[in-house]
Enzyme design. Sequence first.
Site, PDB file in Angstrom:
ATOM      1  N   SER A 102      17.949  17.621  49.067  1.00 44.14           N
ATOM      2  CA  SER A 102      18.660  17.323  47.829  1.00 44.14           C
ATOM      3  C   SER A 102      17.653  17.070  46.732  1.00 44.14           C
ATOM      4  O   SER A 102      16.476  16.850  47.013  1.00 44.14           O
ATOM      5  CB  SER A 102      19.545  16.088  48.000  1.00 44.14           C
ATOM      6  OG  SER A 102      20.157  15.732  46.786  1.00 44.14           O
ATOM      7  N   ARG A 112      19.310  25.106  50.115  1.00 46.11           N
ATOM      8  CA  ARG A 112      20.573  24.719  50.751  1.00 46.11           C
ATOM      9  C   ARG A 112      21.732  25.056  49.836  1.00 46.11           C
ATOM     10  O   ARG A 112      21.653  24.896  48.612  1.00 46.11           O
ATOM     11  CB  ARG A 112      20.582  23.199  51.018  1.00 46.11           C
ATOM     12  CG  ARG A 112      21.768  22.694  51.833  1.00 46.11           C
ATOM     13  CD  ARG A 112      21.694  23.178  53.250  1.00 46.11           C
ATOM     14  NE  ARG A 112      22.669  22.529  54.106  1.00 46.11           N
ATOM     15  CZ  ARG A 112      23.908  22.964  54.309  1.00 46.11           C
ATOM     16  NH1 ARG A 112      24.329  24.054  53.686  1.00 46.11           N
ATOM     17  NH2 ARG A 112      24.721  22.334  55.120  1.00 46.11           N
ATOM     18  N   THR A 136      25.848  12.665  46.669  1.00 42.78           N
ATOM     19  CA  THR A 136      25.546  11.690  47.721  1.00 42.78           C
ATOM     20  C   THR A 136      26.430  10.456  47.596  1.00 42.78           C
ATOM     21  O   THR A 136      26.928   9.928  48.603  1.00 42.78           O
ATOM     22  CB  THR A 136      24.063  11.286  47.665  1.00 42.78           C
ATOM     23  OG1 THR A 136      23.247  12.457  47.764  1.00 42.78           O
ATOM     24  CG2 THR A 136      23.720  10.339  48.794  1.00 42.78           C
ATOM     25  N   CYS A 192      19.221  35.771  50.357  1.00 40.70           N
ATOM     26  CA  CYS A 192      18.668  34.856  51.358  1.00 40.70           C
ATOM     27  C   CYS A 192      17.332  34.290  50.872  1.00 40.70           C
ATOM     28  O   CYS A 192      16.414  35.037  50.546  1.00 40.70           O
ATOM     29  CB  CYS A 192      18.464  35.570  52.689  1.00 40.70           C
ATOM     30  SG  CYS A 192      17.673  34.526  53.931  1.00 40.70           S
ATOM     31  N   CYS A 204      15.463  31.395  59.684  1.00 42.70           N
ATOM     32  CA  CYS A 204      16.602  30.734  59.028  1.00 42.70           C
ATOM     33  C   CYS A 204      16.330  29.261  58.757  1.00 42.70           C
ATOM     34  O   CYS A 204      15.949  28.502  59.660  1.00 42.70           O
ATOM     35  CB  CYS A 204      17.841  30.896  59.901  1.00 42.70           C
ATOM     36  SG  CYS A 204      19.315  30.104  59.236  1.00 42.70           S
ATOM     37  N   CYS A 233      20.503  27.325  55.236  1.00 42.87           N
ATOM     38  CA  CYS A 233      21.115  27.123  53.925  1.00 42.87           C
ATOM     39  C   CYS A 233      22.563  27.594  53.902  1.00 42.87           C
ATOM     40  O   CYS A 233      23.364  27.159  53.086  1.00 42.87           O
ATOM     41  CB  CYS A 233      20.316  27.830  52.831  1.00 42.87           C
ATOM     42  SG  CYS A 233      20.492  29.626  52.806  1.00 42.87           S
ATOM     43  N   CYS A 292      24.213  33.130  53.542  1.00 46.25           N
ATOM     44  CA  CYS A 292      24.683  34.404  54.087  1.00 46.25           C
ATOM     45  C   CYS A 292      26.162  34.346  54.438  1.00 46.25           C
ATOM     46  O   CYS A 292      26.923  35.275  54.141  1.00 46.25           O
ATOM     47  CB  CYS A 292      23.861  34.789  55.313  1.00 46.25           C
ATOM     48  SG  CYS A 292      23.799  33.514  56.598  1.00 46.25           S
TER      49      CYS A 292
END
Length: 606
Positions: free
Chosen positions: A90, A336, A372, A549, A575, A578, A581
């Site tokens: 974050s 992310r 959050t 990606c 990978c 995130c 895809c």
Amino acid sequence: MFKLLSYNGRSLLRLQRVGSVRLLSTATLTPEERSQLTSQREVDTVDVCIVGAGPSGLSAAIRLKQLDQDNKIRVVVLEKGAYVGAHILSGVILETRSFKELMGFDLPENLGTLVNKEEFKYFFNDRVSVPLPHPSQLKNKGKNYVGSLSQITSWLGEKAEELGVEVYTGISVSEVIYNKKGDGILGVATKDLGISKLGKPKEHFERGMEFHARQTILSEGCHGSLTKDVIKKFGLRKGKQPQTYGLGLKEVWRVKPENFKKGFVTHTMGYPLSNDLYGGGFQYHFGDGLVTVGLVLGLDYKNPYVSPYEEFQKLKKIPYYSNILEGGECLTYGARALNEGGLQSIPKLNFPGGVLVGATAGFMNVPKIKGTHTAMKTGMLAAEKIYENISKLQQLPEASVDMNPSESLIKDPLINLESYEEAFKKSWVYDELYEVRNLRPAFNTPLGGYGGMVYSGLDSMILRGRMPWTFKNNKSDALKTEFASKYKPIKYPKHDGKITFDIMTSVSRTGTYHDEDEESHLRLTKTQDEISHAVNSYPKWKGVEERFCPAGVYEYVKEENSPVGVKFKINSQNCIHCKTCDIKTPLQDIDWEVPEGGDGPKYTNT
């Protein structure tokens, strides 16, 4: 049959019965391999099972144990990351409202830096910018903190364990266990360990476990794999609008002392993003000489030639950013997906046997660029309503050798926690999201990018969400991707290796690991194989997967046997989880599932 439960090398210190089994496709397996893969799972029975040790899940766990003064309620948290915080990414500027409510005090000094100066700018190009007035939602000075959400989450995990919460890391949860009628859930199952690319059990194969619970809390984060399943199963999006998403990319740098401005934060809009792209950049100065720099880009973009990763590299070359980073060291990279749909896209929050909390449901306040505080609060709300119900029930009995192995320890009817949904609608989280419900969707109206900015500024500073209309999110981000024939390829600048980097160098900074001989967690569904996907996708979108990606997972490689000359290659070991895809691919034929526990990125200061 009863024995000490152990999974992924971790003893769960509980005797329980052997559970049910989900049959797998075993056509190419030997009888011995088939027997291994279909053996009965061990089952542990708990009061509350929480999937995901993020801020919302840990807040729920902590609140439950705060209320459980007599220590009668067993709370288990299952986390797929190698440690608590390993998969947490974050910005983060933390609004501490929920933290104070949960812990009774403000954020510890070692976990955050108070914002003492802030700027908000619009860039016309890499040199020319104008200051923008700060919307109330984006004001942070003197009240909010910059830090690492990974470290804050790790701290919350420690506090949860001190209160008696059982937190198990390195454990991926891969399946929802439904009751016989299929109208509720009994719990969840963890992923088998040690399955090869061919789907065969390896030497160290270990069957997963089932956790049956009076209530299961899904706190998987944005676009969770189990959440997708229950939303579809129980129709939780009925009457709701599609969720929309953004992709956040960030780096943490250690900068030269003369470039460091502790407590300074800035947000920028405009360049390098074109007017038809929603998003913006940021830099936050915190800790001891650390600067977070990043870009958030809405995944509703139409042009398949857009690369969020390369747009981020361009952002860093703006002198406003590069002057801070020059001479410094890039320590960490990550990316992310995040929810941007707002109130309109939040699904029904409860179903028989479980609830959705935090980013799993989509409580992100997009204009604030914060989720959050809302995630933590919804975890607390769910915990309070769960406790109200479970505290009235008899304590779960201990397992004994005399019990029927097929007998469940949970005898109560499934709990469908409508009171949690009601509590959310009466909370400040609902009020906060209602006020800003039109700000993000305004950019997808005929007003366009500039018109959306004007409307969102007006609504943010004057109207405050009081208008009677609510803009809609009509299409998914995947469906908004247009054919490549409508656009020209974008030529992005070469990387200099100092401020901008190639994608594999960035991935190396995530600490990502997946066993190369591991069953892929990225599955093609509607298309059967790599060639058929290429046939259906490449002529229309010219390799959009390679560009959306941020970790180099997807590529098109030459293939003589393919009608279009290429096949689709999935490098699942790259990978970084995130989930872009699963969200953005136009064919909607990539299904992101959890890999083995402990796999993926290993974030520490993100």
